[in-house]
Structure formats: C-alpha cells, structure tokens
Motif scaffolding. Structure first.
Motif, short mmCIF file in Angstrom:
data_model
loop_
_atom_site.label_atom_id
_atom_site.label_comp_id
_atom_site.label_asym_id
_atom_site.label_seq_id
_atom_site.Cartn_x
_atom_site.Cartn_y
_atom_site.Cartn_z
N THR A 185 0.84 -1.11 0.22
CA THR A 185 -0.07 -0.04 -0.38
C THR A 185 1.16 1.08 0.02
OG1 THR A 185 -1.61 -0.96 1.59
CG2 THR A 185 -1.08 1.28 1.71
N LYS A 197 0.40 7.15 -9.69
CA LYS A 197 -0.92 6.47 -9.55
C LYS A 197 -1.36 5.15 -10.42
CE LYS A 197 -2.20 10.80 -6.78
NZ LYS A 197 -3.16 11.60 -6.73
N GLU A 198 -1.43 5.77 -11.32
CA GLU A 198 -1.57 5.21 -12.30
C GLU A 198 -0.80 3.67 -12.57
OE1 GLU A 198 -2.79 7.74 -15.72
OE2 GLU A 198 -4.21 8.66 -14.52
N ARG A 201 -0.99 1.52 -9.90
CA ARG A 201 -2.04 0.59 -9.55
C ARG A 201 -2.21 -0.67 -10.72
NH1 ARG A 201 -5.22 5.74 -8.23
NH2 ARG A 201 -5.78 5.58 -6.15
N GLN A 206 -1.97 -0.70 -3.95
CA GLN A 206 -3.02 -0.72 -3.71
C GLN A 206 -2.05 1.58 -3.48
OE1 GLN A 206 -4.79 -1.71 0.10
NE2 GLN A 206 -6.25 0.08 0.61
N VAL A 207 -2.96 2.38 -4.17
CA VAL A 207 -2.85 3.56 -3.87
C VAL A 207 -3.47 4.60 -3.14
CG1 VAL A 207 -1.95 5.31 -5.09
CG2 VAL A 207 -1.69 3.44 -6.13
#
Ligand SMILES: *Cc1c(COP(=O)(O)O)cnc(C)c1O
Length: 448
Positions: A185, A197-198, A201, A206-207
């Motif tokens: 995470t 973030k992309e 993911r 888990q962001v």
C-alpha cells in the motif's frame, strides 16, 4: 518553536527573513567540521554490509528486471560530463565555474527512474531477506535467484508493506514489493502526480490518496501499518535501512570517478550538489561520500524556496521539531519530489557536522534549467532533479560560498575541482508530461 516569537527568531538567524520571503538563499553550515572530529552515527561496516546484501540480490534482480542483466543485477547510473551545460550556466549567471562539471544520472537508474531505486529497493530487499531467513528458506550462500520462484511469492504474499510518499519513493517501493509478491500500500500526498498513481495501480499496488502534504501521508501510513503485525512500514522520515541503501552509491561512484581518471585528493577537491526532500536520499549519498573521501569532498543540499525544511532544521538545530509552515512558508512547489515541510531528525543529526551547506532554488529556475539541459545535453529530468544544478555557480557567486572556499583553504585549488550535480529523477516521466515541463520554461529570448 521553543517559545520565541517570529521576530526573535529573525534576530537570532539573519538569513531567516529571506527564507520566509521565499527568496533564493545560500547557507553554509557553521557546524561543518573535519570528519576526524565527527561522531559517526552510521558505521562504515554497516554501509559495507548493505553493499554486500545488494550484491547477493544481484541474481534475483537480474532475473526480475532484465534491463539490469548487462550490469549483473546492479542498479546503477552513469556519470557523464556536461560541458555545454557548464558553459550555459556560466553565461546565464555571468559567472565562472572553476573546475569541471559532471552529472550523476540517477534519473536513469533502472527499475524506478529515480534516486529512490537505491534506498527504497534496498529496504524492501533487506526485509524480504529477513523474512525468508526467519522461515528458514534462505541462507546467505544461496543463489538469490530462487526468490523469483512461486514458493517465495507465496511466502511474501502473506505479508504486507506500506509507505507514505510524494511519489517516487512509492514508485520504487511499489514496483519492487509487487515483484516479490508482497501486498503493498502506498499512501500518496497531494503532490503526487497522477501518472505515478496509475502506473502503481496497474502493477497491483494499492494507492491511497490524501488531499494534504507528505507529512500527513506518512502519518496515516504509519498508523495503518501499526494496526497490522504482518505489515512492515517503510519510514522515510527515520529509516536507517533506506539511508544505507543510498549510502552504497558512494563506493560505486568512486569506481566511476576512477574510470574517468578524475583525481580527488587534498589538491583536487570534489563538490557534490544533491536535491533534498526529507533528507534520506541526499543524506545517505553524502554520508557515504564523506566516509570515502573525508575532508576532500564537500556536499551541499538543494531545496525549493517554498520547502526549505532541511535548511531550517539544521540552522535552528531543531530538526524535526520545526516545519516550514511554522514560519508561514507554504511547502507548495512544482518540485514534487522535494515538497517536504519537516526534515528527518535522523538525517539532520547524522549530517550536522558533515554537510557543507544548503541553498534554495526557485521553481522557475528549475524549469529554465530543465529546458537548457534538454536542449544542450539531450538529458531529460523532472523539475526536482535540477535543484543541484545552480550549486556550482552559487558557490562562486555568493559571498557565503566564497567565504567557505577561503576558510577551507580551497580558493587556489578550485581550478582542479570536480563538481558533480546529482540528477535524482526523470526517466520514467511520460513523454506528454515531459513536454509540459519543457513548455513551462522560457527560452533565452523569453519565449515559451
Ligand atoms: C525523493 C527525491 C529527492 C530527495 O530525497 P529525500 O530522501 O526525500 O531527501 C530528490 N529528488 C527526487 C526526484 C526525489 O524523488
């Protein structure tokens, strides 16, 4: 803040009013001293141990990240001369840089494309080794390539890893943890870019996103990790393991310096300029360099004018007991990798007598330098990674810089000096965003 008013603080530290106005400043450390007199809070043996650990992991890294196979699983970056950029800096600031200018391209480190590929990956590997040994599945003399098998992925999938980050640390921890099979995470501050973030993911990380700054993301990450005994929290503000992973860079750089036939000794000083966020990255590298080159290396940190946390912590001696926000500085900068309001106490204490100084750079300057480096040397960096670049000019141009050279007896030796600017990130930035960065800077004629 120890009960003083802002006015009393300003009287105590004459540089403070400029810092509060977010002017560019150059500070030399009054506590700087010979290494023989310093208390070494991290031992050379600990750095050596980290180096050996990374070597043991070479066969695993090579297998998991084929782009490292030519280097035998070593995660390393080139050291390159930047002569055109040196000329540009001299012209731009109407100042002579005595000595030769080089760029250490951690921006192009494999796997994570930033300096975080050193500390971040090292800490996750050290943790994985510890777990595997605890389960009696790994001996130091095993071929670590076995860590890439399903048996180990199954083991690691029962454990989780958490980290708080402005982006790049999350990227590095996320990528290596997911590769080993951990549940991971990443707690991201508001500064973190959408593409990071992309990307995470897409790798099954888990962001968790926060509307506030780095400090908050770390605090929340720490809290959630504490509630889960199988969760290992990577503490960017205090981690010795991260620091050691960064420190390993120094021995590797020494080899490159020798290969380039650069001399570093009493008559050939080395100056290193490192972008600083919370401090771990630049602190670890600088500390490693001091252990190797001692008084012949001079390390300076560079911070954005809106996030001068390490400067404030060192100057006041308050370290993590003070934040830039305490002085009304907003911690808002385009240099997302450096958007940190409160420095690491561990790093501040470790570097207290070993760091030569800290200077600040305005965001516009970072963009202008980003553009120039791309035009002149075809090297693409992210804004944070340019913070080191004005360092050599400032050293000669600022009164405090010149005074430092006099005090250290270096004035006559500077023609034989080597300046290394540490480029800390950028190769993973998507093309379209690189174009945005480039477009933000004005060219020499004031055109976008
Ligand atoms: C993280 C980072 C730094 C600084 O490292 P700290 O450990 O936060 O001081 C510098 N440049 C870039 C691009 C980074 O991502």
């Amino acid at each position: 803040m120890e009960g003083l008013t802002i006015e009393e603080w300003k009287r105590k530290y004459p540089l403070l009013p400029s810092l509060i106005k977010t002017d560019e400043v150059f500070w030399t450390n009054p506590g700087y001293d010979e290494i023989a007199k310093a208390t070494l809070l991290v031992t050379p043996e600990e750095v050596q141990d980290a180096e050996e650990r990374l070597r043991r992991f070479g066969s695993f890294i090579q297998l998991a990240f084929p782009e490292t196979s030519a280097a035998g699983g070593l995660i390393e970056s080139p050291l390159v001369p930047i002569k055109e950029m040196q000329k540009h800096l001299e012209a731009r600031f109407a100042s002579n840089i005595q000595g030769n200018l080089w760029l250490k391209c951690d921006s192009h480190l494999p796997i994570a494309g930033s300096i975080k590929a050193r500390g971040g990956i090292y800490e996750v590997l050290a943790h994985a080794e510890e777990l595997a040994q605890k389960h009696q599945m790994l001996q130091p003399d095993n071929d670590y390539a076995i860590l890439a098998t399903d048996t180990f992925r199954e083991l690691f999938s029962r454990y989780s890893i958490a980290v708080g980050s402005t982006g790049n640390l999350g990227l590095s921890i996320g990528i290596i943890s997911a590769k080993l099979g951990f549940q991971v995470t990443v707690h991201m501050s508001a500064d973190a870019k959408a593409w990071k973030k992309e990307l995470l993911r897409a790798k099954g990380v888990q962001v968790v996103e926060y509307a506030s700054d780095y400090g908050k993301a770390v605090e929340e990450g720490r809290k959630q990790a504490e509630a889960d005994p199988n969760c290992y929290f990577i503490d960017d503000e205090n981690s010795k393991r991260l620091f050691l992973g960064y420190a390993v860079a120094a021995g590797r750089l020494k080899k490159q310096v020798e290969e380039q036939q650069i001399t570093v000794d009493r008559d050939h000083p080395l100056f290193v300029y490192l972008p600083c966020g919370v401090g771990g990255g630049p602190g670890g590298v600088a500390y490693g360099l001091k252990l190797i080159y001692g008084d012949n290396v001079h390390c300076f940190f560079a911070e954005p004018t809106h996030s001068p946390c390490m400067l404030l912590g060192l100057m006041t001696g308050l370290h993590d007991k003070v934040s830039v926000q305490d002085f009304g500085i907003d911690n808002k900068t385009e240099a997302d990798g450096l958007a940190v309001g409160r420095p690491s106490r561990f790093v501040g204490k470790t570097m207290e007598n070993l760091l030569s100084g800290v200077y600040t750079v305005a965001d516009e300057e970072l963009y202008a330098l980003l553009r120039a480096l791309r035009d002149l040397e075809s090297i693409r960096l992210e804004p944070s990674a340019l913070a080191g670049m004005p360092g050599p000019v400032r050293l000669f141009q600022q009164e405090a810089g010149r005074h430092y050279l006099v005090k250290q007896g270096l004035t006559e030796k500077m023609k034989k000096a080597t300046h290394i600017v540490w480029a800390t990130g950028g190769s993973m930035v998507p093309e379209s965003i690189q174009e945005e960065y480039y477009a933000k800077a004005l060219d020499e004629n004031g055109k976008k």
